[in-house]
Design an enzyme around this catalytic site. Structure first.
Site, mmCIF file in Angstrom:
data_model
loop_
_atom_site.group_PDB
_atom_site.id
_atom_site.type_symbol
_atom_site.label_atom_id
_atom_site.label_comp_id
_atom_site.label_asym_id
_atom_site.label_seq_id
_atom_site.Cartn_x
_atom_site.Cartn_y
_atom_site.Cartn_z
ATOM 1 N N GLU A 1 29.758 50.296 52.827
ATOM 2 C CA GLU A 1 29.945 50.267 51.373
ATOM 3 C C GLU A 1 29.412 48.976 50.736
ATOM 4 O O GLU A 1 29.822 48.610 49.635
ATOM 5 C CB GLU A 1 31.423 50.435 51.026
ATOM 6 C CG GLU A 1 32.000 51.789 51.387
ATOM 7 C CD GLU A 1 31.473 52.935 50.535
ATOM 8 O OE1 GLU A 1 30.558 52.701 49.714
ATOM 9 O OE2 GLU A 1 31.982 54.057 50.691
ATOM 10 N N HIS B 1 38.967 48.325 49.187
ATOM 11 C CA HIS B 1 38.690 49.762 49.093
ATOM 12 C C HIS B 1 39.494 50.476 50.174
ATOM 13 O O HIS B 1 39.434 50.109 51.350
ATOM 14 C CB HIS B 1 37.199 50.027 49.295
ATOM 15 C CG HIS B 1 36.872 51.471 49.518
ATOM 16 N ND1 HIS B 1 37.314 52.476 48.688
ATOM 17 C CD2 HIS B 1 36.149 52.086 50.493
ATOM 18 C CE1 HIS B 1 36.873 53.648 49.130
ATOM 19 N NE2 HIS B 1 36.165 53.429 50.227
ATOM 20 N N HIS C 1 41.484 54.451 51.528
ATOM 21 C CA HIS C 1 41.694 55.886 51.420
ATOM 22 C C HIS C 1 43.195 56.148 51.474
ATOM 23 O O HIS C 1 43.650 57.111 52.095
ATOM 24 C CB HIS C 1 40.994 56.624 52.558
ATOM 25 C CG HIS C 1 39.505 56.448 52.579
ATOM 26 N ND1 HIS C 1 38.717 56.935 53.603
ATOM 27 C CD2 HIS C 1 38.650 55.837 51.706
ATOM 28 C CE1 HIS C 1 37.445 56.632 53.363
ATOM 29 N NE2 HIS C 1 37.377 55.966 52.227
ATOM 30 N N TYR D 1 55.168 50.158 33.442
ATOM 31 C CA TYR D 1 54.538 48.954 32.887
ATOM 32 C C TYR D 1 53.683 48.181 33.893
ATOM 33 O O TYR D 1 52.774 47.438 33.511
ATOM 34 C CB TYR D 1 55.594 48.027 32.269
ATOM 35 C CG TYR D 1 56.488 47.308 33.247
ATOM 36 C CD1 TYR D 1 56.103 46.105 33.832
ATOM 37 C CD2 TYR D 1 57.742 47.805 33.567
ATOM 38 C CE1 TYR D 1 56.921 45.438 34.720
ATOM 39 C CE2 TYR D 1 58.575 47.150 34.447
ATOM 40 C CZ TYR D 1 58.170 45.959 35.030
ATOM 41 O OH TYR D 1 58.986 45.308 35.906
ATOM 42 N N HIS E 1 37.394 60.851 47.456
ATOM 43 C CA HIS E 1 37.065 59.717 48.322
ATOM 44 C C HIS E 1 38.248 58.765 48.487
ATOM 45 O O HIS E 1 38.845 58.706 49.557
ATOM 46 C CB HIS E 1 35.838 58.991 47.745
ATOM 47 C CG HIS E 1 35.299 57.910 48.616
ATOM 48 N ND1 HIS E 1 33.965 57.531 48.582
ATOM 49 C CD2 HIS E 1 35.890 57.095 49.516
ATOM 50 C CE1 HIS E 1 33.771 56.542 49.441
ATOM 51 N NE2 HIS E 1 34.929 56.257 50.022
ATOM 52 N N TYR F 1 54.792 34.931 32.994
ATOM 53 C CA TYR F 1 55.578 35.385 34.124
ATOM 54 C C TYR F 1 55.286 34.543 35.359
ATOM 55 O O TYR F 1 54.148 34.143 35.600
ATOM 56 C CB TYR F 1 55.248 36.856 34.420
ATOM 57 C CG TYR F 1 55.980 37.418 35.619
ATOM 58 C CD1 TYR F 1 57.310 37.795 35.543
ATOM 59 C CD2 TYR F 1 55.327 37.580 36.841
ATOM 60 C CE1 TYR F 1 57.978 38.311 36.626
ATOM 61 C CE2 TYR F 1 55.984 38.106 37.943
ATOM 62 C CZ TYR F 1 57.315 38.470 37.818
ATOM 63 O OH TYR F 1 57.964 38.979 38.922
#
Length: 210
Positions: A72, A90, A92, A111, A154, A208
């Site tokens: 990839e 990335h 699956h 949120y 994918h 935060y």
């Protein structure tokens, strides 16, 4: 050694992919300047060391590392041409991939979606490892104003300024995908947050943490 720190991060965090994605699927990378360290192709996540970790230029050229880089590379290279991205994950992962195979974006049902934007879009399918897939992913994220995208039939891709944030946000998306699908499977319709409500969350997030 070229990008030694980034290669070390890839090695140290690659095993976390095992908790997110089946077998040897998925990949991650960390960028510095015009190059990035990336997981090698087709090997278990715990079977390579720093010297073996591939380094690739944003032009797609394999610059260093004893192993061949992930298939990839075109996707990572295309995304890294956006100057604000420092790391990519990335996967699956099952709940996110369930939405991907249904061609279903993740709406703002909670949120915490603001960690990646106001929705997670779906990029149009193309063969894995192709330039077309890379272009589709970038286009989907740009159109939605999101730092994450499902990929039709994918999986999921998440970007961030650093690898720890990219991994954390991958977990956020996977958790929200599960929440969305489980709510729908119970016969309930998830209620969506409005743009105004999401903007309030974004403002609160600015102060935060420590």
């Amino acid at each position: 050694m070229i990008l030694e720190s980034e290669r070390r991060q890839v090695v140290e965090h690659a095993a976390e992919l095992a908790a997110l994605t089946p077998a040897r699927t998925g990949n991650l990378s960390v960028r510095e300047g015009d190059a990035f360290a990336i997981t090698p192709t087709g090997v278990p996540y715990d079977s390579f060391d720093v010297a073996e970790t591939p380094v690739v230029g944003v032009d797609g050229e394999h610059r260093d590392g004893e192993m061949a880089p992930s298939s990839e590379v075109p996707m990572h290279s295309a995304i890294y041409r956006r100057e604000d991205v420092g790391a990519i994950v990335h996967t699956h992962s099952p709940w996110s991939t369930a939405l991907a195979v249904a061609h279903q974006p993740l709406p703002p049902i909670h949120y915490m979606i603001v960690a990646v934007g106001k929705e997670v879009p779906v990029a149009e399918y193309a063969p894995y490892g192709s330039d077309q897939l890379a272009a589709n992913i970038v286009a989907a994220m740009d159109e939605a104003g999101s730092t994450a995208s499902f990929i039709e039939n994918h999986g999921l891709v998440v970007t961030a300024p650093d690898l720890e944030t990219a991994l954390e946000n991958t977990h956020h998306v996977e958790s929200l995908a599960r929440l969305y699908l489980e709510t729908r499977s119970a016969g309930l319709e998830p209620r969506r947050l409005s743009d105004e409500q999401l903007e309030t969350v974004l403002e609160k997030f600015e102060s935060y943490g420590q």
